[in-house]
Design a protein around this motif. Structure first.
Motif, short mmCIF file in Angstrom:
data_model
loop_
_atom_site.label_atom_id
_atom_site.label_comp_id
_atom_site.label_asym_id
_atom_site.label_seq_id
_atom_site.Cartn_x
_atom_site.Cartn_y
_atom_site.Cartn_z
N VAL A 68 1.46 -0.92 -0.22
CA VAL A 68 0.06 -0.22 0.50
C VAL A 68 1.14 1.44 -0.12
CG1 VAL A 68 -1.59 1.39 1.57
CG2 VAL A 68 -1.95 -1.22 0.93
N VAL A 69 1.70 1.38 1.03
CA VAL A 69 2.69 2.82 0.89
C VAL A 69 3.90 2.59 -0.37
CG1 VAL A 69 4.63 3.63 2.11
CG2 VAL A 69 3.20 2.52 3.56
N LEU A 70 4.50 1.31 -0.93
CA LEU A 70 4.68 1.53 -1.55
C LEU A 70 4.14 2.42 -3.61
CD1 LEU A 70 7.45 -1.01 -2.03
CD2 LEU A 70 7.99 0.95 -1.40
N GLU A 71 2.64 1.79 -3.22
CA GLU A 71 2.37 2.19 -4.26
C GLU A 71 1.90 3.62 -4.30
OE1 GLU A 71 -2.51 1.53 -6.19
OE2 GLU A 71 -1.96 0.12 -4.54
N GLU A 72 2.15 4.23 -2.88
CA GLU A 72 1.39 5.66 -2.82
C GLU A 72 2.45 6.37 -3.58
OE1 GLU A 72 -1.57 7.11 -2.93
OE2 GLU A 72 -2.54 5.08 -2.84
N GLY A 206 15.16 -12.38 -2.32
CA GLY A 206 14.75 -12.21 -4.06
C GLY A 206 13.31 -11.80 -4.09
N ASP A 207 12.53 -12.67 -4.09
CA ASP A 207 10.90 -13.00 -4.34
C ASP A 207 10.89 -11.76 -3.09
OD1 ASP A 207 11.61 -15.24 -5.50
OD2 ASP A 207 11.09 -16.74 -3.98
N ARG A 208 10.86 -11.34 -2.58
CA ARG A 208 10.00 -10.60 -1.97
C ARG A 208 10.75 -8.93 -2.07
NH1 ARG A 208 11.12 -14.57 2.03
NH2 ARG A 208 9.11 -15.04 3.36
N LEU A 209 12.02 -8.97 -2.77
CA LEU A 209 12.55 -7.67 -3.69
C LEU A 209 10.72 -7.69 -5.13
CD1 LEU A 209 15.84 -7.85 -3.01
CD2 LEU A 209 14.67 -6.75 -1.88
N ALA A 210 10.92 -8.44 -5.28
CA ALA A 210 10.16 -8.85 -7.08
C ALA A 210 9.05 -7.84 -6.08
CB ALA A 210 10.22 -9.63 -6.71
N VAL A 211 7.98 -8.73 -5.04
CA VAL A 211 6.36 -7.94 -4.64
C VAL A 211 7.10 -6.48 -4.23
CG1 VAL A 211 5.29 -8.27 -3.06
CG2 VAL A 211 6.23 -10.59 -3.66
N ALA A 212 8.12 -6.27 -3.99
CA ALA A 212 8.04 -4.64 -3.09
C ALA A 212 8.13 -3.68 -4.26
CB ALA A 212 9.46 -4.69 -2.39
N LEU A 213 8.77 -3.68 -5.30
CA LEU A 213 9.21 -3.50 -6.33
C LEU A 213 7.85 -3.62 -7.49
CD1 LEU A 213 11.24 -1.52 -8.22
CD2 LEU A 213 11.54 -3.90 -9.58
N ALA A 214 7.37 -4.45 -7.30
CA ALA A 214 5.88 -4.55 -8.30
C ALA A 214 5.11 -3.49 -7.43
CB ALA A 214 5.42 -5.58 -8.34
N ALA A 215 4.66 -3.02 -6.44
CA ALA A 215 4.29 -2.15 -5.79
C ALA A 215 4.07 -0.74 -6.49
CB ALA A 215 4.21 -2.42 -4.43
N GLU A 216 5.77 -0.12 -6.43
CA GLU A 216 5.86 0.82 -6.87
C GLU A 216 5.43 1.11 -8.04
OE1 GLU A 216 9.79 2.87 -6.00
OE2 GLU A 216 9.55 2.26 -7.77
N GLN A 217 5.23 -0.29 -8.72
CA GLN A 217 4.81 -0.10 -10.72
C GLN A 217 3.86 0.13 -10.42
OE1 GLN A 217 7.11 -4.02 -10.91
NE2 GLN A 217 8.77 -3.08 -12.23
N LEU A 218 3.01 -0.79 -9.09
CA LEU A 218 1.55 -0.39 -9.43
C LEU A 218 1.15 1.35 -9.45
CD1 LEU A 218 -1.27 -1.34 -9.00
CD2 LEU A 218 -0.85 -1.58 -7.29
N GLU A 260 -5.57 -3.37 -14.35
CA GLU A 260 -6.65 -3.94 -12.59
C GLU A 260 -6.31 -5.24 -12.85
OE1 GLU A 260 -9.57 -3.28 -11.36
OE2 GLU A 260 -8.56 -1.27 -11.67
N GLN A 261 -5.12 -5.77 -14.17
CA GLN A 261 -5.19 -6.71 -13.99
C GLN A 261 -3.31 -7.07 -12.56
OE1 GLN A 261 -4.71 -9.37 -17.30
NE2 GLN A 261 -5.45 -7.49 -18.41
N ALA A 262 -3.05 -5.72 -13.19
CA ALA A 262 -1.24 -5.60 -11.84
C ALA A 262 -1.97 -5.30 -10.49
CB ALA A 262 -0.73 -4.25 -12.58
N GLU A 263 -2.91 -5.18 -10.27
CA GLU A 263 -3.56 -4.72 -8.82
C GLU A 263 -3.54 -6.29 -8.32
OE1 GLU A 263 -6.31 -1.93 -6.45
OE2 GLU A 263 -6.79 -1.80 -8.47
N SER A 264 -4.26 -7.62 -9.15
CA SER A 264 -5.26 -8.50 -8.45
C SER A 264 -3.33 -8.70 -8.10
CB SER A 264 -6.08 -9.01 -9.36
OG SER A 264 -6.98 -7.99 -9.55
#
Length: 347
Positions: A68-72, A206-218, A260-264
């Motif tokens: 939520v935070v990284l998205e903002e 590495g997987d957790r970094l990928a999740v964090a980065l994807a949130a920023e990209q969203l 919408e797909q990216a958010e899911s």
């Protein structure tokens, strides 16, 4: 599994969005990193310690809240070392260091994490100290960070070390990067003193970094789409709003579908990071394989639909475009993550 934000998460989103809107609006982003904004982000909202365990002074929140935070911060194109410090905190969760984690949680230091490749050699390892030699070609926020967390090779295996970037034996050179809002640096270590954090583990960092980065990209995707939708409602050409033209409407609809797909995908990956470690590798690979490319495509089309004004230096469109492209390749190009996803699925 719950992909809809809770009331608390929506309130967190609103608080971060309001803060960034006031403290770091887009016109200020062009000025680069502001330590005062980072200090307020840590002090007033406690975001630097969001995922740091409570025993080290953090909030002990999960990846659902971090997303939520990284998205903002992504939507606001926040300059500076916030993402880099988040990456370091994720890595430190596998090799906890009370001093570092407490300093990060309190906002006293900014940290960064070296890329997964092992480019450093640790010598004279004795207890919790060592000397480190090697060169890191690209370090995210390397000029702003105070501490570098990195793997290093020893005669007995790979360890994690922490290096004070202002210490002796450290040379930092700012790089000319595509993304003007978040810099990188070349870091050369010549016998620099380091603190040994422990052996490197295969804990899914590495997987957790990928999740964090994807949130920023969203967040970047959402802000870019919001901007072009708003523009399409007011820009008039040939006596009509451009949003009324079929070609523009269809493009905006395609961009919305990607969002919408990216958010899911991001919500699922964040849930997996918190609740289902067994599903995390596939979820993280999917997040970067899809969201990274989709973010760039939305930012690209948002720039193109602005027409001639979108290409000018004065317009903000190029800032989103450049952040999207650098994020897309930050942890490796999408083909790398597609290969990981295919391997995990046995394809």
């Amino acid at each position: 599994m719950k992909l809809v934000l809770s009331q608390e998460q929506r309130e967190l989103r609103a608080a971060v969005r309001a803060f960034l809107g006031a403290a770091s609006p887009l016109p200020k982003v062009r000025e680069g990193y502001d330590p005062e904004v980072y200090a307020r982000l840590s002090g007033e909202l406690g975001l630097s310690g969001l995922i740091v365990a409570e025993e080290y002074g953090g909030a002990g929140a999960g990846f659902a809240e971090l997303a939520v935070v990284l998205e903002e911060t992504g939507a606001a194109l926040l300059p500076g070392p916030f993402l880099a410090t988040t990456f370091a905190a994720i890595a430190l969760a596998e090799v906890p260091d009370k001093e570092l984690l407490t300093a990060i949680a309190e906002g006293r230091i900014a940290a960064t994490l070296a890329q997964p490749s092992i480019d450093l050699i640790a010598d004279e390892v004795a207890g919790e100290s060592a000397t480190v030699t090697g060169t890191l070609a690209q370090v995210l926020s390397g000029m702003e960070a105070d501490v570098l967390v990195s793997p290093a090779l020893t005669g007995d295996g790979v360890i994690m070390v922490a290096v004070e970037l202002a210490g002796e034996g450290v040379t930092r050179t700012a790089l000319e990067t595509l993304d003007l809002t978040r810099g990188q640096a070349r870091v050369e270590l010549a016998g620099a003193r380091a603190r040994v954090l422990g052996p490197r583990t295969e804990g899914g960092v590495g997987d957790r970094l990928a999740v964090a980065l994807a949130a920023e990209q969203l967040g970047v995707m959402r802000a870019a789409l919001d901007a072009i939708v708003a523009y399409a409602k007011v820009r008039v050409t040939f006596g009509r709003y451009i949003g009324s033209y079929q070609g523009v409407k269809h493009k905006l609809a395609d961009m919305h579908c990607k969002l919408e797909q990216a958010e899911s995908i991001v919500r699922y990956a964040a849930w997996a990071a918190d609740e289902s470690p067994g599903e995390l590798p596939e979820a993280a690979a999917l997040a970067q394989a899809y969201v990274g490319r989709a973010c760039f495509e939305v930012a690209r089309d948002h720039l193109l639909l602005h027409g001639g004004i979108g290409y000018t230096w004065e317009h903000d469109a190029h800032l989103f475009y450049k952040r999207a492209k650098t994020d897309e390749v930050l942890l490796g190009p999408p083909r790398v993550h597609r290969a990981r996803l295919a391997e995990s699925l046995g394809l």
